[in-house]
Design a protein around this motif. Structure first.
Motif, short mmCIF file in Angstrom:
data_model
loop_
_atom_site.label_atom_id
_atom_site.label_comp_id
_atom_site.label_asym_id
_atom_site.label_seq_id
_atom_site.Cartn_x
_atom_site.Cartn_y
_atom_site.Cartn_z
N GLU A 146 39.71 46.03 47.12
CA GLU A 146 40.91 46.61 46.50
C GLU A 146 41.99 45.58 46.22
O GLU A 146 43.06 45.91 45.72
CB GLU A 146 41.48 47.71 47.40
N ASP B 179 42.60 41.27 44.98
CA ASP B 179 42.05 40.00 44.51
C ASP B 179 42.95 38.88 45.02
O ASP B 179 44.10 38.77 44.63
CB ASP B 179 41.99 39.99 42.97
N ARG C 51 44.36 46.35 43.07
CA ARG C 51 43.68 47.21 42.09
C ARG C 51 44.58 48.37 41.69
O ARG C 51 44.59 48.79 40.54
CB ARG C 51 42.36 47.73 42.68
N ASP C 52 45.35 48.89 42.64
CA ASP C 52 46.25 50.02 42.37
C ASP C 52 47.66 49.67 42.88
O ASP C 52 48.08 50.12 43.95
CB ASP C 52 45.73 51.29 43.05
#
Length: 591
Positions: free
Chosen positions: A291, A293, A306-307
């Motif tokens: 989730e 990077d 990611r979110d």
């Protein structure tokens, strides 16, 4: 011009430009390697802010001679057992740091694996200059000397030794916060600058590395959502700083600098802090590797979620819940400078009984003027304070955290007696917060009730201010303020929020226009609504200078005790302070 393959030493120098910007960058990479090696103790020594020498010793797993040689090659690492870089769980993973540092400095590595002999390998600006046995306990010692000494184009861009040292200690502080199971020590030019022991609680470690006073003025943040866990320490709003350099975010144990944190903190502390004040926070996010990077910045100081919307909302929610749970709490101790401002009365050598002010004078109201004539140098203006006889016996202070009202000072401050000291309340600041919270509750229900004006009032403003207010007429109506445009440079006010009472209509509209001019474009809708509510609450609160009865004072205290965030006003200032019994005894020399 033909394309050519760059030589290895030039490749390393280019990589060093991305990874090693300054001594603090090299220190960060070496300490991260020590943490990844499973160390429980890391000792750091610096000379001239790291410009002349950086030495990092640890008690980690150590390296064999073969592994040491590999570690000094580019893209050689023990931290990626397979090709799944997205599952990386260590601080380092690229295998670039050591060869990059070795290409622009003299790098010496001494390492020993438990049960084996130690080994040394020394690289001077990319060239192997020494190799052989070394005596040291199990672990690794890495020494970097004369960073960029042979790269004058880079060396001249480094800052002073003091500035580089400040950057180094900031790096160590962040890594030490993230890993409370590891003991850290830092010496600079032979002087111990930092030391923390292994096994400390997270809040203790954060307080030790920022400010010891944070230990008594913080809240614990804890929230879990969709596999993401948020934990950490945040200061209560009345404990704040003038700069935002005491805000730390860690993702999976990795210190990162992210604009996401700045925006989330502003949202969480909205209406609790003035815009030029900043909280002290250390937040730790544990996120599933897939989730986030971590491979988006050469120095790994930035990450990409990611979110990001969910993460921001989680930070805001976690902080808000923790702060709301503290209710009326404010900074715990009286300010030392304020206590020092008290002055003891000079001791007179004249015996008390012989002092002229104690001459036998029978006091009666009619004689007060003659007494004043005879002692004109002694009589001073009456104090700006008032105590009112209670209609019924005052309840015991032990029943209430903020005590019971005993009087009013300067028509501004309520003095209350609690079981553990004296409480002084700023009546305007306290009522301002209570009014804001009432407005919020009303907005969550049917909206804020409005009170129509018998005669609508015209408020003259400049045209841009009128344009901004006109664009927000619908939002302002929800707060009970009915406006309409009245020509190019005026607004007509038909109704005001009922809870504001006899509000200064002109002042309210002018302040709203100023706030929208300053912050409108930078704020989300919710933040804009909070700003409007805070401005209205300021105009609707009990003003300094208003005389309150004992019943009114006690009612204010009781409401503060059950209202979230009542420990600070809408601008972040404390609404009450407490002088503990110990503080009072110090003022009178009893302690």
């Amino acid at each position: 011009m033909s394309i050519r393959r760059l030589p290895e030493h030039l490749v390393n120098r280019i990589a060093a430009g991305e990874v090693v910007e300054r001594p603090a960058s090299a220190l960060k990479e070496i300490v991260e390697n020590a943490i990844d090696a499973g160390s429980t103790r890391i000792a750091i020594r610096l000379s001239s802010g790291g410009l002349d020498r950086i030495e990092v010793s640890d008690d980690g797993c150590g390296m064999s001679p073969v592994d040491m040689a590999l570690a000094l090659e580019r893209h050689a690492t023990s931290k990626l057992p397979d090709d799944a870089i997205e599952n990386v769980a260590t601080l380092g993973f690229r295998g670039e740091a050591l060869p990059s540092i070795a290409s622009v400095a003299r790098l010496s590595i001494d390492s020993r694996v438990m049960g084996a002999d130690g080994w040394n390998r020394t690289i001077d600006n990319g060239q192997l200059v020494a190799e052989g046995p070394a005596a040291l306990p199990p672990g690794t010692r890495v020494t970097v000397e004369q960073l960029f000494a042979k790269v004058p184009a880079r060396r001249k861009f480094l800052r002073s030794a003091k500035a580089e040292y400040a950057a180094c200690i900031d790096i160590v502080r962040r890594l030490a916060m993230a890993h409370p199971a590891v003991a850290f020590s830092l010496e600079h030019d032979g002087r111990r600058a930092l030391g923390v022991q292994a096994g400390e609680a997270r809040e203790e470690r954060v307080a030790a590395l920022t400010d010891r006073a944070l230990a008594e003025n913080h809240v614990i943040v804890s929230l879990e959502r969709e596999g993401v866990r948020l934990s950490g320490v945040a200061s209560i709003p009345t404990y704040n700083r003038g700069v935002g350099d005491h805000q730390y975010l860690f993702v999976n144990g990795r210190p990162v600098r992210d604009r996401l944190l700045i925006g989330a903190l502003r949202g969480a502390y909205a209406d609790m802090l003035a815009r030029d004040r900043h909280p002290v926070v250390a937040l730790f996010l544990d996120v599933p590797p897939l989730e986030v990077d971590v491979n988006v910045h050469p120095a790994k100081t930035e990450v990409r979620f990611r979110d990001p919307t969910m993460i921001r909302g989680m930070i805001v929610s976690g902080l808000r819940r923790a702060l709301d749970a503290e209710g009326f709490r404010a900074v715990q101790h009286a300010d030392a400078a304020a206590l020092n401002a008290w002055r003891a009365e000079p001791v007179s050598p004249t015996p008390i009984g012989a002092m002229p002010i104690f001459e036998a004078v029978a006091y009666n109201p009619s004689a007060a003027s003659s007494f004043g004539d005879r002692r004109s140098g002694f009589i001073t203006p009456p104090p700006q304070a008032r105590a009112e006889p209670a209609a019924a016996p005052a309840p015991e202070g032990q029943s209430f955290p903020l005590g019971v009202a005993r009087g009013q000072v300067a028509r501004t401050y309520i003095v209350a007696e609690a079981d553990d000291g004296l409480v002084i309340v700023d009546q305007h600041a306290a009522h301002e917060r209570l009014t804001l919270e009432r407005m919020r509750r009303a907005m969550e229900g049917q909206g804020v009730a409005s009170q129509a004006l018998l005669l609508p009032e015209v408020v003259e403003l400049d045209e841009p201010a009128c344009d901004r207010l006109e664009a927000r007429i619908a939002e302002l109506h929800d707060f009970g303020l009915d406006l309409e445009r009245f020509g190019p440079a005026a607004m007509l006010v038909r109704a005001v929020p009922a809870m504001l009472g006899q509000a200064d209509v002109h002042g309210l509209v002018n302040d709203l226009a100023d706030d929208l001019a300053a912050y409108d474009s930078a704020l989300s809708l919710k933040e804009r609504l909070d700003l409007v509510a805070a401005t209205m609450a300021c105009h609707g609160s009990v003003r300094a200078g208003r005389v309150l009865s004992v019943a009114e004072m006690n009612a204010l205290l009781r409401e503060m005790e059950v209202t979230p965030r009542s420990g600070q006003c809408n601008h972040g200032r404390p609404t009450w302070v407490k002088l503990g019994h110990g503080d009072i005894e110090k003022l009178f020399g009893r302690k």
